[in-house]
Design an enzyme around this catalytic site. Structure first.
Site, PDB file in Angstrom:
ATOM      1  N   PHE A  58       3.018  -2.410   2.758  1.00  0.00           N
ATOM      2  CA  PHE A  58       4.000  -2.458   1.763  1.00  0.00           C
ATOM      3  C   PHE A  58       3.969  -3.442   0.589  1.00  0.00           C
ATOM      4  CE2 PHE A  58       5.644  -0.166   5.385  1.00  0.00           C
ATOM      5  CZ  PHE A  58       6.166   1.132   4.511  1.00  0.00           C
TER       6      PHE A  58
ATOM      7  N   ASP B 175       5.150  -4.715  -3.671  1.00  0.00           N
ATOM      8  CA  ASP B 175       5.941  -4.480  -4.892  1.00  0.00           C
ATOM      9  C   ASP B 175       4.723  -4.544  -6.028  1.00  0.00           C
ATOM     10  OD1 ASP B 175       7.008  -7.333  -6.623  1.00  0.00           O
ATOM     11  OD2 ASP B 175       5.953  -7.375  -4.600  1.00  0.00           O
TER      12      ASP B 175
ATOM     13  N   PHE C 100       3.703  -6.059   5.705  1.00  0.00           N
ATOM     14  CA  PHE C 100       4.679  -6.177   4.697  1.00  0.00           C
ATOM     15  C   PHE C 100       4.738  -7.345   3.636  1.00  0.00           C
ATOM     16  CE2 PHE C 100       6.890  -4.544   8.149  1.00  0.00           C
ATOM     17  CZ  PHE C 100       7.911  -3.323   7.773  1.00  0.00           C
ATOM     18  N   ASP C 101       4.491  -7.318   2.352  1.00  0.00           N
ATOM     19  CA  ASP C 101       4.723  -8.215   1.488  1.00  0.00           C
ATOM     20  C   ASP C 101       6.077  -8.667   1.654  1.00  0.00           C
ATOM     21  OD1 ASP C 101       4.301 -10.289  -0.545  1.00  0.00           O
ATOM     22  OD2 ASP C 101       5.152  -8.705  -2.064  1.00  0.00           O
ATOM     23  N   GLY C 102       6.319 -10.179   0.796  1.00  0.00           N
ATOM     24  CA  GLY C 102       7.695 -10.776   1.172  1.00  0.00           C
ATOM     25  C   GLY C 102       8.619 -10.488   0.075  1.00  0.00           C
TER      26      GLY C 102
END
Length: 358
Positions: free
Chosen positions: A317, A319, A200-202
């Site tokens: 993932f 954004d 995951f990105d943060g």
């Protein structure tokens, strides 16, 4: 053909009856496990075009129309589709389920896969045949016959929705459902068959886009000052916080059996944040939620692709499409989360929809 240990077979008298029983057991069809109740499961809704490759079928629809498309599917319904971008991820989910069922035979806290598509029901036979060909355990389908499937996601208790259609993913995000547009990598990279790995990105993925708004409006220097001043104030949750929480819940079922080091689920935080200047707030936010990732990697703006190549997650993932593209180029299955200030305010003109695009 006579089974081992039967009369007339050489050496039958000396063979145990268990050998003959095993022979007959292998002849019997394998019984599939029971599907969990939706309210107890972690439901992953996957579009048909995310699970399988359907480029040829899409081309027929675009060039010849829906009737030719349906006819082609019927004519080829005994030919399984090739695996798509989400296929290794789904296989890894099922591998985790196998271990959970061994440890907790009566528990329904499992992954449940739902095939979510706006395909016509007539195409369902080829999808079913493909699922059975690859021995996937997918019992729940939603085929909407050309209508958008988004309105059904909440009814299916969806925890995560993966699709190749960016427009539908945006609709799901707007409905408060964790969702991402999944992309096939530019090259194949072998991933684990026994351990589910999710990266995951943060910011704007696990967390809100609060900090990214500061960067966009005031620059990095102000961002570092803001993060230092608010180090002990947890960030608001982002769209995939709930999915990380669901993964953590399953991880604890392995931990409680003394299997932390053998856990078949491993999670990663892969962020462009700098550890010293802005990393503490990210870690303290996770702690305040009662969550953790197995690994936290702070890249201070460096490219994520090379590191992801080492991790080899089943899905990553982010954004920002810049990072998604970089991951794809290095062989990682990446998924774009259209949330936060980094997204364009105006959506691009929607391309012609296909019956297999969801």
């Amino acid at each position: 053909m006579e089974p081992p240990g039967t009369a007339g077979a050489p050496g039958a008298a000396g063979r145990p009856w268990e050998e003959a029983k095993a022979f007959y057991d292998n002849l019997a069809p394998k019984k599939k496990p029971k599907s969990p109740k939706p309210e107890n499961a972690i439901t992953i809704a996957v579009s048909s075009r995310a699970l399988f490759r359907m480029e040829e079928e899409q081309k027929i629809y675009n060039e010849q129309g829906v009737e030719a498309y349906v006819k082609y599917q019927l004519d080829h319904e005994n030919e399984p589709f090739l695996p798509g971008a989400a296929f290794p991820f789904v296989k890894a989910l099922e591998a985790v389920n196998t271990q959970l069922r061994e440890l907790y035979p009566n528990s329904e806290e499992l992954f449940d896969i739902v095939l979510m598509t706006n395909n016509h029901a007539q195409v369902g036979v080829r999808l079913i045949n493909s699922i059975n060909h690859y021995d996937l355990f997918i019992e729940r389908f939603c085929m909407t016959g050309g209508n958008s499937p988004i309105c059904y996601l909440k009814a299916y208790h969806t925890n995560l929705y993966l699709s190749s259609d960016a427009e539908k993913v945006s609709e799901a995000i707007e409905e408060g459902i964790a969702a991402a547009t999944i992309f096939s990598p530019s090259k194949d990279l072998e991933v684990s068959e026994n351990q589910l790995r999710v990266a995951f990105d943060g910011d704007a993925v696990l967390f809100s886009d609060e900090s990214e708004q500061i960067v966009k409006a005031h620059g990095l220097d102000m961002f570092f000052e803001h993060e230092k001043a608010h180090e002990n104030k947890p960030l608001a949750q982002g769209p995939l916080k709930g999915f990380l929480e669901a993964l953590g819940k399953l991880q604890k079922k392995f931990y409680s059996k003394g299997l932390r080091m053998e856990c078949p689920i491993r999670t990663y935080l892969v962020t462009a944040r700098s550890a010293a200047s802005s990393g503490a707030r990210a870690l303290k936010t996770l702690r305040s939620w009662g969550l953790e990732t197995d690994e936290a990697l702070f890249l201070a703006g460096a490219p994520k692709g090379p590191l992801l190549k080492k991790i080899r997650p089943h899905i990553f993932f982010d954004d920002q499409m810049f990072h998604v593209e970089g991951a794809k180029e290095m062989g990682t299955v990446a998924a774009h989360v259209p949330y936060g200030v980094a997204q364009k305010h105006k959506r691009p003109a929607q391309e012609k929809q296909t019956p297999n695009s969801k």
